[in-house]
Design a protein around this motif. Structure first.
Motif, PDB file in Angstrom:
ATOM      1  N   ARG A 288       0.845  -1.202   0.000  1.00 15.87           N
ATOM      2  CA  ARG A 288       0.000   0.000   0.000  1.00 15.87           C
ATOM      3  C   ARG A 288       0.878   1.249   0.000  1.00 15.87           C
ATOM      4  NH1 ARG A 288      -0.423  -2.766   4.650  1.00 15.87           N
ATOM      5  NH2 ARG A 288      -2.473  -3.566   4.105  1.00 15.87           N
ATOM      6  N   GLY A 289       0.242   2.399  -0.142  1.00 13.18           N
ATOM      7  CA  GLY A 289       0.938   3.675   0.005  1.00 13.18           C
ATOM      8  C   GLY A 289       2.027   3.922  -1.024  1.00 13.18           C
ATOM      9  N   ILE A 290       3.136   4.483  -0.573  1.00 15.02           N
ATOM     10  CA  ILE A 290       4.255   4.809  -1.465  1.00 15.02           C
ATOM     11  C   ILE A 290       4.788   3.557  -2.143  1.00 15.02           C
ATOM     12  CG2 ILE A 290       6.657   5.590  -1.499  1.00 15.02           C
ATOM     13  CD1 ILE A 290       5.879   7.636   0.686  1.00 15.02           C
ATOM     14  N   GLY A 291       4.890   2.469  -1.385  1.00 12.75           N
ATOM     15  CA  GLY A 291       5.410   1.237  -1.960  1.00 12.75           C
ATOM     16  C   GLY A 291       4.534   0.708  -3.074  1.00 12.75           C
ATOM     17  N   GLU A 292       3.226   0.739  -2.874  1.00 12.85           N
ATOM     18  CA  GLU A 292       2.311   0.280  -3.921  1.00 12.85           C
ATOM     19  C   GLU A 292       2.418   1.159  -5.163  1.00 12.85           C
ATOM     20  OE1 GLU A 292      -2.445  -0.411  -4.870  1.00 12.85           O
ATOM     21  OE2 GLU A 292      -1.830   0.254  -2.879  1.00 12.85           O
ATOM     22  N   ALA A 293       2.422   2.467  -4.972  1.00  8.73           N
ATOM     23  CA  ALA A 293       2.523   3.370  -6.118  1.00  8.73           C
ATOM     24  C   ALA A 293       3.824   3.154  -6.876  1.00  8.73           C
ATOM     25  CB  ALA A 293       2.413   4.821  -5.644  1.00  8.73           C
ATOM     26  N   THR A 294       4.894   2.898  -6.136  1.00  3.63           N
ATOM     27  CA  THR A 294       6.192   2.662  -6.768  1.00  3.63           C
ATOM     28  C   THR A 294       6.182   1.363  -7.558  1.00  3.63           C
ATOM     29  OG1 THR A 294       7.319   3.916  -5.035  1.00  3.63           O
ATOM     30  CG2 THR A 294       8.647   2.364  -6.309  1.00  3.63           C
ATOM     31  N   ALA A 295       5.626   0.319  -6.969  1.00  4.87           N
ATOM     32  CA  ALA A 295       5.532  -0.952  -7.679  1.00  4.87           C
ATOM     33  C   ALA A 295       4.702  -0.808  -8.946  1.00  4.87           C
ATOM     34  CB  ALA A 295       4.924  -2.013  -6.766  1.00  4.87           C
ATOM     35  N   ARG A 296       3.593  -0.081  -8.848  1.00  6.06           N
ATOM     36  CA  ARG A 296       2.748   0.128 -10.023  1.00  6.06           C
ATOM     37  C   ARG A 296       3.490   0.917 -11.100  1.00  6.06           C
ATOM     38  NH1 ARG A 296      -2.629  -0.867  -9.878  1.00  6.06           N
ATOM     39  NH2 ARG A 296      -3.565  -1.587  -7.919  1.00  6.06           N
ATOM     40  N   ARG A 297       4.288   1.896 -10.705  1.00  7.97           N
ATOM     41  CA  ARG A 297       5.038   2.698 -11.673  1.00  7.97           C
ATOM     42  C   ARG A 297       6.046   1.821 -12.421  1.00  7.97           C
ATOM     43  NH1 ARG A 297       5.916   8.322 -12.880  1.00  7.97           N
ATOM     44  NH2 ARG A 297       7.380   8.273 -14.612  1.00  7.97           N
ATOM     45  N   PHE A 298       6.780   0.986 -11.682  1.00  5.87           N
ATOM     46  CA  PHE A 298       7.742   0.104 -12.347  1.00  5.87           C
ATOM     47  C   PHE A 298       7.030  -0.869 -13.287  1.00  5.87           C
ATOM     48  CE2 PHE A 298      10.790   1.227  -8.912  1.00  5.87           C
ATOM     49  CZ  PHE A 298      11.893   1.504  -9.720  1.00  5.87           C
ATOM     50  N   ALA A 299       5.929  -1.449 -12.823  1.00  6.73           N
ATOM     51  CA  ALA A 299       5.203  -2.396 -13.665  1.00  6.73           C
ATOM     52  C   ALA A 299       4.659  -1.722 -14.910  1.00  6.73           C
ATOM     53  CB  ALA A 299       4.068  -3.031 -12.868  1.00  6.73           C
ATOM     54  N   ALA A 300       4.167  -0.495 -14.771  1.00  7.25           N
ATOM     55  CA  ALA A 300       3.636   0.239 -15.921  1.00  7.25           C
ATOM     56  C   ALA A 300       4.717   0.534 -16.948  1.00  7.25           C
ATOM     57  CB  ALA A 300       2.991   1.541 -15.453  1.00  7.25           C
ATOM     58  N   GLU A 301       5.979   0.579 -16.488  1.00  2.00           N
ATOM     59  CA  GLU A 301       7.091   0.842 -17.406  1.00  2.00           C
ATOM     60  C   GLU A 301       7.832  -0.429 -17.782  1.00  2.00           C
ATOM     61  OE1 GLU A 301       9.388   4.400 -17.259  1.00  2.00           O
ATOM     62  OE2 GLU A 301       8.302   5.129 -15.500  1.00  2.00           O
TER      63      GLU A 301
ATOM     64  N   ALA B 235      20.586  -0.901  -9.248  1.00  2.00           N
ATOM     65  CA  ALA B 235      20.354   0.317  -8.471  1.00  2.00           C
ATOM     66  C   ALA B 235      19.578  -0.002  -7.197  1.00  2.00           C
ATOM     67  CB  ALA B 235      19.587   1.361  -9.285  1.00  2.00           C
ATOM     68  N   ILE B 236      19.887   0.739  -6.150  1.00  2.00           N
ATOM     69  CA  ILE B 236      19.116   0.735  -4.912  1.00  2.00           C
ATOM     70  C   ILE B 236      18.573   2.142  -4.712  1.00  2.00           C
ATOM     71  CG2 ILE B 236      19.191   0.497  -2.397  1.00  2.00           C
ATOM     72  CD1 ILE B 236      21.482  -1.498  -2.750  1.00  2.00           C
ATOM     73  N   VAL B 237      17.306   2.239  -4.375  1.00  2.00           N
ATOM     74  CA  VAL B 237      16.706   3.522  -4.008  1.00  2.00           C
ATOM     75  C   VAL B 237      16.095   3.361  -2.620  1.00  2.00           C
ATOM     76  CG1 VAL B 237      15.119   5.380  -4.589  1.00  2.00           C
ATOM     77  CG2 VAL B 237      16.217   4.054  -6.425  1.00  2.00           C
ATOM     78  N   ASN B 238      16.572   4.133  -1.680  1.00  4.46           N
ATOM     79  CA  ASN B 238      16.059   4.125  -0.311  1.00  4.46           C
ATOM     80  C   ASN B 238      15.015   5.215  -0.139  1.00  4.46           C
ATOM     81  OD1 ASN B 238      17.846   2.052   0.548  1.00  4.46           O
ATOM     82  ND2 ASN B 238      19.490   3.564   0.767  1.00  4.46           N
ATOM     83  N   ILE B 239      13.973   4.913   0.623  1.00  9.23           N
ATOM     84  CA  ILE B 239      12.955   5.913   0.923  1.00  9.23           C
ATOM     85  C   ILE B 239      13.188   6.413   2.343  1.00  9.23           C
ATOM     86  CG2 ILE B 239      10.502   6.466   0.994  1.00  9.23           C
ATOM     87  CD1 ILE B 239      11.528   5.585  -1.761  1.00  9.23           C
ATOM     88  N   ALA B 240      13.723   7.613   2.437  1.00 11.69           N
ATOM     89  CA  ALA B 240      13.977   8.238   3.739  1.00 11.69           C
ATOM     90  C   ALA B 240      12.808   9.169   4.063  1.00 11.69           C
ATOM     91  CB  ALA B 240      15.312   8.965   3.740  1.00 11.69           C
TER      92      ALA B 240
ATOM     93  N   PRO C   6       1.377   9.571  -3.320  1.00 11.42           N
ATOM     94  CA  PRO C   6       2.332   8.487  -3.542  1.00 11.42           C
ATOM     95  C   PRO C   6       2.953   8.497  -4.931  1.00 11.42           C
ATOM     96  CG  PRO C   6       0.462   7.667  -2.298  1.00 11.42           C
ATOM     97  CD  PRO C   6       0.122   9.086  -2.691  1.00 11.42           C
ATOM     98  N   ALA C   7       2.186   8.901  -5.929  1.00 13.76           N
ATOM     99  CA  ALA C   7       2.719   8.935  -7.299  1.00 13.76           C
ATOM    100  C   ALA C   7       3.863   9.938  -7.444  1.00 13.76           C
ATOM    101  CB  ALA C   7       1.605   9.265  -8.284  1.00 13.76           C
ATOM    102  N   ASP C   8       3.861  10.998  -6.630  1.00  6.47           N
ATOM    103  CA  ASP C   8       4.960  11.960  -6.673  1.00  6.47           C
ATOM    104  C   ASP C   8       6.276  11.288  -6.298  1.00  6.47           C
ATOM    105  OD1 ASP C   8       3.380  14.272  -7.313  1.00  6.47           O
ATOM    106  OD2 ASP C   8       2.739  14.363  -5.219  1.00  6.47           O
ATOM    107  N   ILE C   9       6.225  10.426  -5.294  1.00  6.18           N
ATOM    108  CA  ILE C   9       7.430   9.735  -4.850  1.00  6.18           C
ATOM    109  C   ILE C   9       7.803   8.638  -5.834  1.00  6.18           C
ATOM    110  CG2 ILE C   9       8.527   8.536  -2.934  1.00  6.18           C
ATOM    111  CD1 ILE C   9       7.628  11.512  -2.470  1.00  6.18           C
ATOM    112  N   ALA C  10       6.810   7.924  -6.339  1.00  6.83           N
ATOM    113  CA  ALA C  10       7.083   6.860  -7.301  1.00  6.83           C
ATOM    114  C   ALA C  10       7.811   7.392  -8.530  1.00  6.83           C
ATOM    115  CB  ALA C  10       5.778   6.188  -7.723  1.00  6.83           C
ATOM    116  N   ALA C  11       7.448   8.580  -8.978  1.00  3.74           N
ATOM    117  CA  ALA C  11       8.101   9.167 -10.152  1.00  3.74           C
ATOM    118  C   ALA C  11       9.572   9.452  -9.879  1.00  3.74           C
ATOM    119  CB  ALA C  11       7.381  10.457 -10.558  1.00  3.74           C
ATOM    120  N   ALA C  12       9.867   9.959  -8.669  1.00  2.00           N
ATOM    121  CA  ALA C  12      11.258  10.254  -8.314  1.00  2.00           C
ATOM    122  C   ALA C  12      12.068   8.966  -8.183  1.00  2.00           C
ATOM    123  CB  ALA C  12      11.299  11.048  -7.014  1.00  2.00           C
TER     124      ALA C  12
END
Length: 264
Positions: free
Chosen positions: A17-30, A141-146, A219-225
């Motif tokens: 859920r949340g930022i993690g879900e949006a990020t996963a969806r962004r990667f899958a969409a690409e 690549a590793i991306v950490n969410i701080a 969440p999509a704002d963070i997923a894009a970054a």
């Protein structure tokens, strides 16, 4: 949307859920194949199923980032299932309740927040780095969410200390991994409208007034970054912490409000 991550294998922790879900969806969409790694196995499976229903590639795996065996198994599963691993996103977190009086902080809250936010990211990175180093085209690549909490004072002492540590760990891992071609970067979000804020819409509306851009983040704002830093568009960027925070770190709304008060 272009398939920027076609043939990539990606792991996102805390992705149900949340930022993690949006990020996963962004990667899958690409174009990526994504592992939804979350301690909530049922919610993770639902998110993976929803991504597949939308035409993306996703699997789920129960993963407790506080447990080395669980982490190692999830990372190995992703590499085996996807034929390799290209990106790790360390998103899983714990944020204990804010205590106005720092002396009221409990050892248990400190241990939990540090173990999930900081040591959990270390466990995942340690397990993933050998696979990421083998990613073709030096695309590992590793991306950490701080959080902005790791850069300035916003309360939640234990969480803030853990996120500050994660920013430091990002630099450490970036230098360590650089000879293998693996890049390590960090995103520091401001206030993001996630399920953690459910039922607190009034608080979010009030918080939005402190942001120069006039809103809290989505969440999509963070997923894009995250997608940018993980991509080869950022091929010469490592050890960076990117604030994605609507300008809050450049603002001091309470101070300017105080200046606006008529003198006695």
């Amino acid at each position: 949307m272009t398939a920027r991550f076609d043939t990539y294998g990606v792991v996102v922790t805390g992705a149900a859920r949340g930022i993690g879900e949006a990020t996963a969806r962004r990667f899958a969409a690409e174009g990526a194949a994504v592992l939804i790694a979350d301690i909530d196995a049922e919610a993770g499976a639902a998110t993976a199923a929803a991504i597949r229903a939308d035409g993306g590639r996703a699997e789920s795996r129960a993963c407790d980032v506080a447990d080395r065996a669980s982490v190692d198994a999830a990372i190995s599963y992703a590499a085996d299932t996807f034929g390799g691993l290209d990106v790790l996103v360390n998103n899983a977190y714990s944020c204990s309740l804010h205590q106005e009086d720092f002396t009221e902080e409990s050892d248990e809250d400190w241990r939990l927040d540090l173990d999930i936010c900081l040591t959990g990211a270390m466990r995942c990175s340690r397990a993933a780095l050998p696979y990421l180093a083998q990613a073709p085209g030096r695309r590992g690549a590793i991306v950490n969410i701080a959080s902005v909490n790791g850069l300035s004072y916003f309360g939640n002492h234990a969480y803030s200390a853990a996120k500050a540590g994660l920013i430091s760990l990002t630099r450490t891992l970036a230098v360590h991994a650089a000879p293998t071609g693996v890049r390590v970067n960090c995103v520091a979000p401001g206030t993001i409208r996630t399920p953690a804020w459910d039922g607190r819409e009034a608080v979010l509306r009030q918080a939005a007034r402190s942001y120069p851009l006039g809103r809290v983040g989505e969440p999509a704002d963070i997923a894009a970054a995250v997608a940018f830093l993980a991509s080869l568009d950022a091929a010469w960027i490592t050890a960076v912490t990117l604030p994605v925070e609507g300008g809050i770190l450049s603002s001091n709304a309470s101070f300017t409000d105080a200046l606006a008060v008529e003198p006695d």
